[in-house]
Design an enzyme around this catalytic site. Structure first.
Site, PDB file in Angstrom:
ATOM      1  N   HIS A 126      -3.714  -4.948  -0.576  1.00  0.00           N
ATOM      2  CA  HIS A 126      -3.290  -5.559   0.681  1.00  0.00           C
ATOM      3  C   HIS A 126      -3.319  -7.077   0.559  1.00  0.00           C
ATOM      4  O   HIS A 126      -4.385  -7.685   0.695  1.00  0.00           O
ATOM      5  CB  HIS A 126      -4.211  -5.116   1.819  1.00  0.00           C
ATOM      6  N   CYS A 136       0.830  -1.198   0.000  1.00  0.00           N
ATOM      7  CA  CYS A 136       0.000   0.000   0.000  1.00  0.00           C
ATOM      8  C   CYS A 136       0.873   1.259   0.000  1.00  0.00           C
ATOM      9  O   CYS A 136       1.507   1.577  -0.990  1.00  0.00           O
ATOM     10  CB  CYS A 136      -0.985  -0.029   1.166  1.00  0.00           C
ATOM     11  N   GLU A 165      -2.289  -9.170   2.698  1.00  0.00           N
ATOM     12  CA  GLU A 165      -2.635  -9.734   4.005  1.00  0.00           C
ATOM     13  C   GLU A 165      -4.129  -9.694   4.272  1.00  0.00           C
ATOM     14  O   GLU A 165      -4.615 -10.330   5.215  1.00  0.00           O
ATOM     15  CB  GLU A 165      -1.872  -8.992   5.111  1.00  0.00           C
TER      16      GLU A 165
END
Length: 423
Positions: free
Chosen positions: A279, A173, A281
Site C-alpha cells: 500500500h 493490493c 498510500e
C-alpha cells in the site's frame, strides 16, 4: 533505482477529506462524533511524513551490472527478466480517475493523491473508465467479490481495454491480484487474465503468521520510474493473505519481489500498466514518492527523490559486513496513557498503579507531554503504531468522552497507525 536481479527477502498516509458531514443518527452525541470524524486532518500538515530505518532479519543484496534496454517496455526477456525501464505516460493533466467500487475505505488513497496536487474523478459508469487518462484502482475486499462487482457494473471490458491501450494504470493490493488469471480465494475465481499465473494464500506451514502484515523491503528486478525513489533498504507497508508468485510466464511483468518465507510478487509493470501488492498510500514518504513516480516521473521532485535513493543505495552497498537491514521490520508500538488534568487539558501520564498524581506539592496530574506531540515524536523515532489509552474513559457511555476523540480527530499522525482505546 537498480538493485540485484535475484529475488530476496523483502508505512501510512492516513487522513480524511474535509467537507460537510452527511451522516444521520438518532443519537445527537453519536451524530456529533461521526460528523467530526468526517472532517479529520485539521493539523495533519504539522506532522512530518518520514520513514525511519527499522531493524529486522535480512539478507544482503548487492547491485550487479545492469543490462541495457530501451526506455520502453518492449525489450525482450530471457528466462529471467532483464532490467527494463517502465515509463509512465507524460500526460499533462492534473486529474486522476479513481475506480472505487465501494468495497472498503480508500480514503487514504484519495488523500495521498490530493497531497500530490491532483484532483479526483470517481468512476460512476463504464464510460468513465474509457475516458480516463490516469486510472488508479485501489482494490479492497476479496477477489471474488471484487470481480462480481466489476462484472455487475460493466467495468471489466473497459478496464481491460484501458490497460491494453497503453494508458497509465496503477493497481493497489487487490488491484494487482485481479490482473492475474485467477485466485484460489473463496473457492476459486477467475481474474482479468492480463498477467499469467494464479493468486494463492501464504502457506502457514512455513511457520510465519498469516496474513503478512508490516513494513518490508523490495528487491527490484528492473529499472522503473515507479520505484526510482526506493533504495534497497527502504520499506513499504504490506497487509495481505494472498499473493502472486513470480515465474517465467510472467517475467515480463514482475518489477519487484519481496520476501515472507518465500519470494512473492510485490510490484508489476509493463509499459504504463503498473501495480503494487503493498500500500503506497500507507507507506509514508516512500509511498508518496512511488505514487509520484506513477503520476509525474519527470517532475523535479521525482528526480530529487531518485537522486536521494541513489545516495542511500551507495551508502547501503558500502556498509560494513553484517550491517544489512533488509527484510520484514519488527513492529514498534507506542502506548500512551492519556487523561485530563485538573485544568481539563489532555496529557500523557504515568503513575504507580492508578495513582498518576505527583507525590509532592499540589498533587497535580503527572504531565509527560501533549498526546499528539508525543505521538509525533514516537513516529519520528521509528514507531509503526501509536495507541492512546484513555485511563479516565466513561465506562457507561464512551461517547461522552469527546475530548479523547477530539485528539485524534483534530490531529492525525501522518503515516502511522493510530488506535484510540476507551477504557
Amino acid at each position: 533505482m537498480l538493485v540485484d536481479s535475484r529475488p530476496v527477502v523483502s508505512a501510512p498516509v492516513w487522513a480524511t477529506d474535509g467537507g460537510a458531514c452527511t451522516g444521520v443518527c438518532t443519537c445527537k452525541r453519536l451524530k456529533a462524533v461521526l460528523c467530526s470524524l468526517e472532517s479529520l486532518a485539521t493539523a495533519l500538515k504539522h506532522i512530518p511524513c518520514t520513514n525511519s530505518t527499522r531493524i529486522g532479519a535480512m539478507r544482503l543484496s548487492v547491485p550487479t551490472q545492469q543490462s541495457t534496454c530501451p526506455s520502453t517496455s518492449t525489450c525482450k526477456h530471457a528466462a529471467r527478466p532483464s532490467r527494463q525501464r517502465c515509463v509512465s505516460a507524460r500526460a499533462a493533466g492534473r486529474e486522476v480517475t479513481l475506480l472505487d467500487y465501494g468495497a472498503g475505505n480508500v480514503r487514504s488513497v484519495r488523500n495521498a493523491i490530493k497531497k500530490l496536487g491532483y484532483s479526483i474523478k470517481d468512476v460512476e459508469k463504464p464510460s468513465d473508465i474509457a475516458a480516463a487518462d490516469k486510472l488508479i484502482f485501489p482494490g479492497v475486499g476479496t477477489f471474488g467479490q471484487a470481480m462480481d462487482v466489476l462484472k455487475s457494473r460493466g467495468y471489466i471490458q473497459p478496464l481491460v481495454d484501458h490497460i491494453q491501450s497503453g494508458k497509465p494504470f496503477f493497481g493497489i493490493c487487490l488491484g494487482l491480484q485481479l490482473l492475474f488469471e485467477g485466485s484460489t480465494e473463496s473457492g476459486g475465481h477467475e481474474g482479468l487474465g492480463i498477467i499469467k499465473g494464479r493468486v494463492s494464500a501464504f502457506d502457514p506451514a512455513r511457520g510465519l503468521p498469516v496474513p503478512h502484515i508490516g513494513w518490508n523491503t523490495l528487491d527490484q528486478l528492473k529499472s522503473s520510474d515507479l520505484l526510482a525513489a526506493i533504495a534497497p533498504q527502504d520499506r513499504v507497508y504490506f497487509v495481505h493473505t494472498y499473493r502472486a508468485m513470480p515465474s517465467e510466464a510472467n517475467a515480463d511483468w514482475v518489477l519487484a519481489t519481496s520476501h515472507y518465507g518465500e519470494d512473492f510478487v510485490a510490484a508489476v509493470c509493463n509499459g504504463n500498466a503498473m501495480a503494487t501488492q503493498f500500500h503506497p498510500e500507507k507507506s509514508g514518504t516512500a509511498g508518496l514518492e512511488i505514487l509520484r513516480g506513477f503520476l509525474e516521473p519527470d517532475s523535479a521532485e521525482a528526480q530529487a527523490a531518485a537522486n536521494a535513493a541513489n545516495s542511500r543505495q551507495l551508502a547501503f552497498v558500502g556498509g560494513a559486513p553484517g550491517t544489512d537491514v533488509r527484510g520484514l521490520a519488527r513492529r514498534v508500538i507506542a502506548c500512551l496513557d492519556v487523561r485530563s488534568n485538573d485544568n481539563g487539558d489532555l496529557v500523557v501520564t504515568k503513575g504507580d498503579q492508578y495513582d498518576v498524581r505527583e507525590k509532592e506539592g499540589d498533587r497535580d496530574v503527572r504531565n509527560l507531554g501533549k498526546p499528539v506531540d508525543l505521538a509525533a515524536r514516537y513516529f519520528a523515532e521509528g514507531a509503526d503504531e501509536v495507541a492512546f489509552l484513555n485511563i479516565t474513559g466513561f465506562r457507561d457511555c464512551p461517547l461522552e468522552d469527546l475530548p479523547m476523540l477530539q485528539v485524534w480527530i483534530d490531529q492525525v499522525v501522518c503515516s502511522t497507525s493510530v488506535a484510540t482505546c476507551l477504557s
